[in-house]
Design an enzyme around this catalytic site. Structure first.
Site, PDB file in Angstrom:
ATOM      1  N   ASN A  79       0.823  -1.202   0.000  1.00  0.00           N
ATOM      2  CA  ASN A  79       0.000   0.000   0.000  1.00  0.00           C
ATOM      3  C   ASN A  79       0.862   1.259   0.000  1.00  0.00           C
ATOM      4  OD1 ASN A  79      -2.140   1.782   0.237  1.00  0.00           O
ATOM      5  ND2 ASN A  79      -2.517   1.349   2.385  1.00  0.00           N
ATOM      6  N   CYS A  80       1.091   1.871   1.158  1.00  0.00           N
ATOM      7  CA  CYS A  80       1.819   3.129   1.241  1.00  0.00           C
ATOM      8  C   CYS A  80       3.113   2.937   2.024  1.00  0.00           C
ATOM      9  CB  CYS A  80       0.961   4.216   1.888  1.00  0.00           C
ATOM     10  SG  CYS A  80       0.178   3.713   3.432  1.00  0.00           S
ATOM     11  N   TYR A 448      -7.268   2.036  12.057  1.00  0.00           N
ATOM     12  CA  TYR A 448      -7.091   3.036  11.012  1.00  0.00           C
ATOM     13  C   TYR A 448      -8.394   3.781  10.739  1.00  0.00           C
ATOM     14  CZ  TYR A 448      -5.633   4.446   6.218  1.00  0.00           C
ATOM     15  OH  TYR A 448      -5.314   5.121   5.066  1.00  0.00           O
ATOM     16  N   GLU A 453     -12.867   8.295   0.447  1.00  0.00           N
ATOM     17  CA  GLU A 453     -13.451   9.238  -0.508  1.00  0.00           C
ATOM     18  C   GLU A 453     -14.717   8.686  -1.144  1.00  0.00           C
ATOM     19  OE1 GLU A 453     -12.382  11.112  -4.853  1.00  0.00           O
ATOM     20  OE2 GLU A 453     -10.773  10.421  -3.555  1.00  0.00           O
ATOM     21  N   GLY A 587      -8.031  13.026   2.096  1.00  0.00           N
ATOM     22  CA  GLY A 587      -6.784  13.382   2.760  1.00  0.00           C
ATOM     23  C   GLY A 587      -5.887  14.275   1.945  1.00  0.00           C
TER      24      GLY A 587
END
Length: 616
Positions: A79-80, A448, A453, A587
């Site tokens: 992911n990130c 989390y 969105e 975000g």
């Protein structure tokens, strides 16, 4: 159940829920449309052939959301991450056919960071972060100083030498930072969008770190191009710290003032409060992407605390409002249903982890062989050693605490201590699972606050279809994100901070707080008062203020939201070519597309856009 043919038809006919699933993806372009097409195929195959049947059904029905199905598990991507930029710049790296050596100037360092960001972004599906950007570039600016000093000693009078060197280095830094911003905003990764980049800065106090900080903020204030558009990326996160920049006597207080100006004009930077972040997470770091935070982690061999080179392995989000709706007012039923759904989350997250066991270093050379994830692995090696020992995170997402409590306590429950305690109890129960699973699987499971969105729409849309219109829950057309105060209520920033500050203590794996303001360019002291008030209360604070601009009449402020888009309130201009409409979505900042809500009502569209800004 979804079918590949149906989903491709939705894509080809440009159905909003498909082509507008991400505010920063322009589905009209060939490369983005190609990525969306590949994503539809990958998602369909994953749901039908790869995910365990009960997880696939739970995702499609809306009990849970298995994030980023257009990439994972079809490809075992991560992911990130927090890129180990320092290690890559110092030791060099391989990219394509080129072996890149350590940069010899601040301009080259900035250019290399852009290339690293582009390559890393194309090898995963989430956001990338470069932390301590000011200090990293500042080190390479010293090489520029040495070069200019040698030149100056040959051609400049001795009493003018220091001024010459300073001016030359300062210009190099400005040019490097400006080029960095322009290059980021003109990049397209292989997934059809500008890289979702976050840079953290603000703690450097040496001369060149200060210059970099000022250049970052001034470049953003100046805007992009002749029209001075607001840059969407990188996301700017400015660290506030007592003794560095918080108070008037601090060495970097002047830069805090520039950050306030920038935030009032461009909405960024968001701020990280050093002491509170350290308290919540064990040490200080910038989030991965928009809000995913790493816990403190110590390298067992060296005993060193390490953040850069670590990553998140994916997210599964629980539909909390549905559990409340199904419970029909019974807390006993709620908790029984909650624990059942947490078992679904467990299975989904463990599946994400097991899928990554198939990855070898050659699948993502920039990540695993060239140092983006820290340790450099040999060809053909399993990558699991970079994820285990609690080095990386798996995210237990949640959404809709507001609606969840509303089902039991009514729509104005935020002032009811019993109701708030109920919402905190939900996170306490999640935390029990978090601790248990972390020990069992040797990967850090983090709680989390999902930046959803499109999920705010999706869960609500599915629940509206299943349960009908429920006042203050499914009738709005969206669910509130995570722990945020109901956006329809008018409260002060101070009240919002006071209400929300308790939640990240239980759920520190991803969070952010927003405050909504009118136009603040002429009242920076008021904005500073909120930042200062928040310092000891919340770790991560965003500024949402109207920054829309009309090029026809020069209006600056908040555009009106209509059923078809955005309209200048001064002259009525709706031409997307002559307006700059920027909202915070998921975000990050974005140029949003208005999607109709369940009933297509204008007032609910308007509320939803406001919601997207204040609560992601």
């Amino acid at each position: 159940m979804q079918t590949l043919e149906k989903n491709l038809d939705s894509l080809i006919t440009y159905k909003p829920e498909v082509v507008n699933e991400n505010a920063n993806k322009d589905s009209k372009t060939f490369n983005t449309f190609r990525d969306l097409t590949a994503g539809v195929v990958a998602k369909s195959y994953a749901l039908k052939k790869m995910l365990p049947k009960h997880i696939s059904e739970a995702h499609q029905s809306g009990d849970i959301h298995f994030h980023d199905l257009d990439y994972h598990p079809f490809q075992a991507m991560t992911n990130c991450c927090l890129i180990d930029i320092e290690g890559m710049l110092t030791e060099g790296f391989q990219m394509g056919n080129a072996k890149v050596t350590s940069p010899k100037s601040v301009q080259t360092a900035a250019a290399q960071i852009v290339q690293i960001i582009a390559n890393v972004s194309s090898s995963q599906y989430g956001g990338v972060t470069v932390d301590k950007f000011d200090e990293k570039l500042g080190r390479y600016a010293r090489l520029n100083e040495e070069k200019h000093r040698r030149t100056g000693e040959e051609f400049v009078l001795p009493d003018k030498l220091e001024q010459y060197v300073k001016e030359r280095v300062e210009k190099d830094i400005r040019d490097a930072v400006q080029s960095f911003e322009y290059e980021i905003n003109t990049l397209y990764t292989s997934n059809g969008q500008t890289p979702f980049v976050t840079i953290g800065f603000g703690l450097g106090t040496d001369e060149y770190s200060r210059m970099v900080q000022k250049a970052i903020l001034q470049t953003r204030i100046d805007g992009l191009g002749a029209e001075k558009f607001t840059a969407i990326f990188p996301k700017l996160v400015f660290a506030l710290k007592k003794g560095v920049n918080l108070d008037k006597e601090d060495v970097n207080y002047d830069i805090k003032q520039l950050a306030l100006e920038c935030s009032s004009k461009r909405m960024y930077p968001d701020v990280l409060n050093y002491d509170k972040i350290s308290e919540l997470l064990g040490d200080f770091k910038t989030p991965m992407g928009c809000r995913s935070f790493l816990p403190q982690w110590t390298e067992p061999e060296s005993g060193e605390s390490i953040n850069e080179g670590r990553a998140n392995l994916g997210v599964v989000t629980l539909n909390l409002p549905r559990i409340s709706i199904e419970s029909k007012g019974s807390k006993e039923s709620f908790w029984a249903n909650f624990h059942q759904k947490m078992n679904l989350m467990h299975d989904a997250l463990v599946f994400r982890l097991k899928r990554l066991e198939d990855v070898i270093s050659d699948n993502g050379p920039i990540l695993y062989k060239s140092g983006a994830f820290g340790k450099r692995l040999e060809a053909g090696n399993s990558v699991m050693e970079l994820f285990k020992r609690k080095r990386c995170t798996l995210s237990m997402g949640y959404i809709g605490l507001y609606e969840t409590a509303t089902a039991f306590y009514g729509p104005d429950w935020e002032t009811n201590p019993e109701a708030k305690e109920f919402t905190l109890d939900i996170l306490r129960e999640m935390k029990k699972y978090q601790l248990e699973w972390t020990e069992e699987y040797d990967v850090f499971f983090s709680i989390y606050a999902t930046p959803s969105e499109s999920l705010t729409d999706r869960f609500c849309r599915l629940d509206h279809k299943k349960f009908g219109e429920i006042e203050d829950i499914t009738d709005k057309g969206y669910y509130m994100n995570s722990f945020h105060y109901d956006v329809r209520k008018d409260i002060t920033p101070f009240e919002k901070i006071d209400f929300e500050q308790d939640y990240p203590h239980l759920a520190g794996g991803g969070f952010i707080h927003y405050c909504e303001y009118p136009k603040m360019t002429h009242n920076l002291k008021a904005l500073e008062a909120v930042w200062d008030y928040a310092y000891d209360k919340v770790g991560y604070l965003g500024t949402n203020t109207p920054i829309d601009r009309c090029f026809d009449c020069s209006f600056e402020g908040d555009f009106e939201t209509t059923a078809t888009g955005f309209k200048c309130p001064n002259c009525g201009n709706q031409n997307p070519e002559t307006v700059d409409v920027v909202k915070r979505t998921c975000g990050y900042l974005g140029n949003p597309v208005v999607r109709p809500t369940i009933k297509g009502r204008h007032k609910e569209i308007s509320a939803r856009v406001k919601h997207m800004g204040s609560s992601e």
